[in-house]
Write a protein that holds these residues in place. Structure first.
Motif, mmCIF file in Angstrom:
data_model
loop_
_atom_site.group_PDB
_atom_site.id
_atom_site.type_symbol
_atom_site.label_atom_id
_atom_site.label_comp_id
_atom_site.label_asym_id
_atom_site.label_seq_id
_atom_site.Cartn_x
_atom_site.Cartn_y
_atom_site.Cartn_z
ATOM 1 N N SER A 61 -45.673 56.192 35.547
ATOM 2 C CA SER A 61 -45.413 56.907 36.796
ATOM 3 C C SER A 61 -46.143 56.196 37.927
ATOM 4 O O SER A 61 -47.180 55.563 37.709
ATOM 5 N N ILE A 105 -41.754 50.685 37.604
ATOM 6 C CA ILE A 105 -42.447 51.892 38.042
ATOM 7 C C ILE A 105 -42.060 52.200 39.476
ATOM 8 O O ILE A 105 -42.173 51.343 40.360
ATOM 9 N N ARG A 156 -45.983 57.624 29.355
ATOM 10 C CA ARG A 156 -44.980 57.698 30.421
ATOM 11 C C ARG A 156 -45.515 57.015 31.675
ATOM 12 O O ARG A 156 -46.553 57.378 32.212
ATOM 13 N N ASP A 168 -47.637 57.705 40.356
ATOM 14 C CA ASP A 168 -48.624 58.601 40.955
ATOM 15 C C ASP A 168 -49.873 58.710 40.078
ATOM 16 O O ASP A 168 -49.902 59.457 39.103
ATOM 17 N N ASP A 181 -45.095 52.915 43.035
ATOM 18 C CA ASP A 181 -46.478 52.653 42.624
ATOM 19 C C ASP A 181 -47.235 52.039 43.805
ATOM 20 O O ASP A 181 -47.526 50.856 43.831
#
Length: 336
Positions: free
Chosen positions: A281, A266, A279, A283, A269
């Motif tokens: 991510s 990731i 998915r 954020d 992160d």
């Protein structure tokens, strides 16, 4: 004689139609732990022919067509499990054919074994030793397919990959006996129903009987900042004035460099991660509000003259987002 036979035949047909009509759709939910074995209560209902699975509700509870004499209706129990049963009514039916299958480390069932049982792999989440599977084309979830799945020795547990929805926030005010002056200067103290309801002020006084009212950190030991609480929800507004000082920061990630510095798959992160829609991510920004509300209850900064205060005002909040802006998510995204 002919008329008599026709009359008897009409009665038999009428009885058959009546029996079919008595099978109705119900929402079922187990309110006890799953029994021994590798199937969830809902899958047990299918395997034992207790009802025909037709989908699930908006909040992820399974829907079955049940015969009128089903113990799930008459006794609200079967297979050593107690169920809550409600007529389907006007609820919408959502198709849910995916299953979560967990297995012991090193004992993952092969794709061929699953294919022989009538299932295909949708996702292989090795870190959690979980597979997402679904019936192959033209195969349905019925007694035969669930039985073939259950006899695979590698499977530890099988459950629906439920679609879930967060409950809406409801404003509540504390109505108990609390005549003591506010222990903090946060202006929304009177609105903090949950914190006051569970006796948080009393807990604070037990930790530090004579705190300094001017310090936001005075009522907690120095090791409180080492406690990390993961809020698994709709994300957290990590820029919020009452939260940003208490957000967890990934020590192995360099913010904003567009790289996966800690090697966990990731990128960036820094304060947590998002897994919405499968998915990953870096954020976890909250676009719903529920997760931020919960984070504030857990660890909102206190005595800063802003908004609210959390149960532990020095805890570190890790934001893990699996619910989208409308509050929907799936079990597999929660697992991740």
């Amino acid at each position: 004689m002919i008329h008599q036979r026709l009359f008897i035949a009409s009665i038999l047909v009428g009885l058959c139609i009546s029996q079919v009509a008595l099978a109705e759709s119900y929402v079922i939910a187990p309110n006890t732990a799953a029994p021994k074995g590798n199937l969830s209560p809902a899958l047990l209902v299918i395997r034992n022919g207790g009802g025909t699975y037709i989908g699930e509700t908006d909040d992820g509870r399974p829907i079955f067509d049940l015969p009128a004499n089903s113990p799930l209706i008459t006794k609200k129990s079967d297979y050593n499990v107690e169920f809550e049963i409600e007529p389907l009514g006007n609820r919408k039916i959502y198709e849910a054919r995916e299953l979560l299958v967990s297995y012991r480390p090193g004992k993952k069932p092969s794709r061929q074994d699953l294919a022989d049982a009538g299932f295909e792999v949708v996702e292989d989440y090795e870190r959690g030793t979980v597979l997402v599977i679904r019936p192959t084309q033209a195969i349905v979830l019925n007694q035969e397919t669930i039985n073939r799945l259950a006899i695979l020795r590698q499977i530890e547990h099988a459950e629906f990959n439920h679609r879930c929805k967060v409950a809406p926030l409801e404003a509540q005010e504390f109505t108990g006996q609390d005549n003591a002056p506010p222990p903090v200067n946060d202006p929304l103290w009177d609105k903090l129903y949950g914190i006051r309801r569970v006796g948080t002020p009393e807990a604070w006084r037990n930790i530090n009987p004579s705190p300094s009212p001017s310090s936001s950190n005075s009522q907690f030991g120095d090791d409180s900042e080492e406690i990390i609480v993961a809020v698994i929800d709709t994300g957290v507004d990590y820029r919020h004035a009452d939260l940003r000082a208490n957000m967890w920061v990934n020590p192995d990630e360099i913010p904003g460099n567009g790289k996966d510095d800690d090697g966990n798959g990731i990128i960036d992160d820094v304060h947590g991660a998002s897994f919405v829609g499968g998915r990953a991510s870096g954020d976890p920004m909250d676009d719903n509000g529920h997760g931020t509300h919960c984070a504030g209850t857990v660890g909102g900064v206190g005595n800063n003259g802003i908004g609210v205060v959390g149960v532990n005002r020095r805890v570190k909040i890790m934001a893990l987002k699996f619910l989208d802006k409308d509050g929907y998510g799936t079990d597999i995204d929660y697992v991740k």
